[in-house]
Design an enzyme around this catalytic site. Structure first.
Site, PDB file in Angstrom:
ATOM      1  N   ASP A   1      -1.277  -0.799  -6.294  1.00 40.15           N
ATOM      2  CA  ASP A   1      -1.960   0.235  -5.158  1.00 40.15           C
ATOM      3  C   ASP A   1      -2.423   1.249  -6.002  1.00 40.15           C
ATOM      4  OD1 ASP A   1      -2.100   1.325  -1.922  1.00 40.15           O
ATOM      5  OD2 ASP A   1      -2.368   2.649  -3.636  1.00 40.15           O
TER       6      ASP A   1
ATOM      7  N   ARG B   1       0.817  -1.223  -0.045  1.00 40.54           N
ATOM      8  CA  ARG B   1      -0.186  -0.152  -0.104  1.00 40.54           C
ATOM      9  C   ARG B   1       0.725   1.375   0.209  1.00 40.54           C
ATOM     10  NH1 ARG B   1      -4.640  -0.938   3.555  1.00 40.54           N
ATOM     11  NH2 ARG B   1      -4.668   1.298   3.473  1.00 40.54           N
ATOM     12  N   CYS B   2       0.234   2.382  -0.566  1.00 44.93           N
ATOM     13  CA  CYS B   2       1.021   3.463  -0.793  1.00 44.93           C
ATOM     14  C   CYS B   2       1.256   4.126   0.820  1.00 44.93           C
ATOM     15  CB  CYS B   2       0.346   4.451  -1.660  1.00 44.93           C
ATOM     16  SG  CYS B   2       1.155   4.861  -3.048  1.00 44.93           S
ATOM     17  N   PRO B   3       2.206   4.607   1.013  1.00 42.30           N
ATOM     18  CA  PRO B   3       3.311   5.296   0.452  1.00 42.30           C
ATOM     19  C   PRO B   3       4.506   4.193  -0.023  1.00 42.30           C
ATOM     20  CG  PRO B   3       3.776   6.175   2.516  1.00 42.30           C
ATOM     21  CD  PRO B   3       2.373   5.142   2.622  1.00 42.30           C
ATOM     22  N   LEU B   4       4.505   2.985   0.631  1.00 46.06           N
ATOM     23  CA  LEU B   4       5.487   2.102   0.321  1.00 46.06           C
ATOM     24  C   LEU B   4       6.268   1.700  -0.823  1.00 46.06           C
ATOM     25  CD1 LEU B   4       4.263  -0.849   2.851  1.00 46.06           C
ATOM     26  CD2 LEU B   4       5.584   1.015   3.413  1.00 46.06           C
TER      27      LEU B   4
END
Lengths: 367, 71
Positions: free
Chosen positions: B38, B11-14
């Site tokens: 994502d 999932r963002c910001p990953l």
């Protein structure tokens, strides 16, 4: 606790509260009935309609009350004739939902979130266009839209312009030239559950509600009359102090923009000058918007976020997407008449440390 | 020279964090293909490139984005 989410709903204005309480006693009957209590309710409804019309600079018989701002937006769209609806890519989701079932043309915006007028002009001049929808100012980043120019383009093309003025009504003037305007009392310090729809005379618009009757223009169903009375009182009070509040809040937002912009890897969004007086949005690189929102909540600040992790759909805000700006680590601050300079000072004292500590926790400091 | 970074399921910001970490380790001129599903990645990867002065080459198929290290 500092409440910084007026764009979602402003605290009830004292004038609205007072009117609400009085109307609970005096305006509970059905205004459609002919007995004494009904006639009294009718007087209150008529007075509220006249007051709203006066503040918006329109005729009382052009003002309709709906069950919410969302209902007003949807009725604005659904009442137009069949055909394509041209709209900016940054309209409120209620507009996007309302156009989902019909042909629609989304007009792009620039990086500051302002609609591309050239593309808008081409779109409204195309054949088969039934209406154009343009938000008065972005509810997410505050950028004021070129309404006057858009209205001229629509007039030249013979297309009615629908304006979602939810963030402007009671705060800043809305340029003339539109055909249908919608607003929400909750945003100006009235109670939730009152939408206002204004349809200028001569607009080709039909009430979209089943059972709508001539001479009874409001959305059918018994409206919440005390809330309508309070909404009108709230609008009158908000409009009376709109200029002084704007002069007070605009520099507070400038301070937040300036201080947030000085922080490392923070992008402050929207137009820095041609913007709403009370609203600012920024995105913090590498941070999770939800973590930021919870961190600020623990520190005593209620804010909003356009990041995907804070949305039920897990999609980023379509407004931030349309602008092509960072959508994660996003925070929207929207101030109101009860916000003090001390609240903003305290926020600006807390924010850099919180962002730094969340980045350290996530192992992204200095990345 | 090119390389692929698999951020599927993140999932963002990953994915953006992984991109920032990996690109810094690669020589200037390298193209890094980021796989990310994502919905925010389509927006945030080009935005990161703009903020960081790296070159966003565009999508390279579904859930796939190409970035060239230029500095």
């Amino acid at each position: 606790m500092a409440y910084f989410d007026a764009a979602a709903g402003a605290p009830l204005h004292p004038a609205a509260r007072q009117a609400l309480l009085a109307a609970q006693d005096d305006g509970w009957a059905d205004p459609g009935k002919l007995y004494t209590q009904g006639r009294r309710a009718r007087q209150l409804l008529d007075a509220a309609r006249a007051a709203v019309a006066d503040e918006l600079g329109v005729r009382a018989d052009e003002v309709l009350f709906c069950a919410s701002g969302t209902d007003a937006v949807q009725a604005a769209v659904q009442g137009c004739r069949a055909g394509t609806v041209v709209h900016s890519a940054i309209e409120h989701s209620s507009v996007l939902h309302a156009v989902a079932a019909r042909p629609a043309h989304a007009v792009p915006v620039d990086r500051l979130g302002r609609v591309d007028l050239g593309a808008f002009a081409d779109a409204v001049a195309a054949p088969g266009v039934a209406a154009a929808a343009l938000i008065s100012a972005s509810h997410e980043v505050g950028t004021v839209q070129p309404l006057a120019a858009a209205a001229q383009l629509c007039a030249a093309a013979g297309v009615p312009l629908l304006v979602d003025a939810a963030q402007s009504a009671g705060r800043v003037p809305v340029p003339d030239g539109w055909s249908v305007l919608s607003a929400s009392a909750h945003k100006w310090g009235g109670p939730a559950g009152v939408g206002v729809l204004v349809v200028r005379k001569g607009t080709r618009w039909t009430p979209p509600w089943p059972g709508a009757e001539p001479g009874r223009p409001d959305q059918p169903g018994t409206r919440n009359l005390p809330a309508i009375v309070a909404a009108a009182a709230g609008l009158r009070a908000a409009a009376a102090e709109a200029k002084s509040q704007a002069e007070r809040l605009f520099p507070l937002v400038d301070r937040i923009r300036h201080e947030a912009g000085r922080m490392p890897d923070v992008e402050v969004l929207g137009d820095p000058v041609d913007r709403l007086p009370h609203l600012v949005t920024f995105s913090c690189l590498y941070l999770d918007g939800e973590a930021l929102l919870h961190g600020l909540d623990r520190a005593g600040f209620a804010v909003s976020s356009g990041s995907s992790c804070t949305a039920a759909t897990l999609r980023p805000s379509h407004v931030l997407e349309a602008m092509g700006v960072l959508s994660h680590g996003n925070i929207r601050i929207s101030l109101h008449r009860e916000t003090t300079g001390a609240d903003v000072d305290r926020f600006l004292a807390v924010l850099p440390g919180l962002v730094a500590s969340l980045r350290a926790e996530a192992g992204v400091a200095g990345l | 020279m090119s390389e692929t970074l698999d951020c599927l399921g993140q999932r963002c910001p990953l994915p953006v964090i992984a991109l920032a970490r990996r690109l810094a380790e690669l020589p200037v001129g390298t193209v890094l293909r980021v796989l990310a599903d994502d919905p925010a990645a389509a927006n945030d990867i080009p935005a990161w490139c703009r903020l960081r002065g790296q070159e966003y080459l565009g999508p390279a198929g579904p859930d796939s984005y190409e970035v060239r290290r230029v500095s």
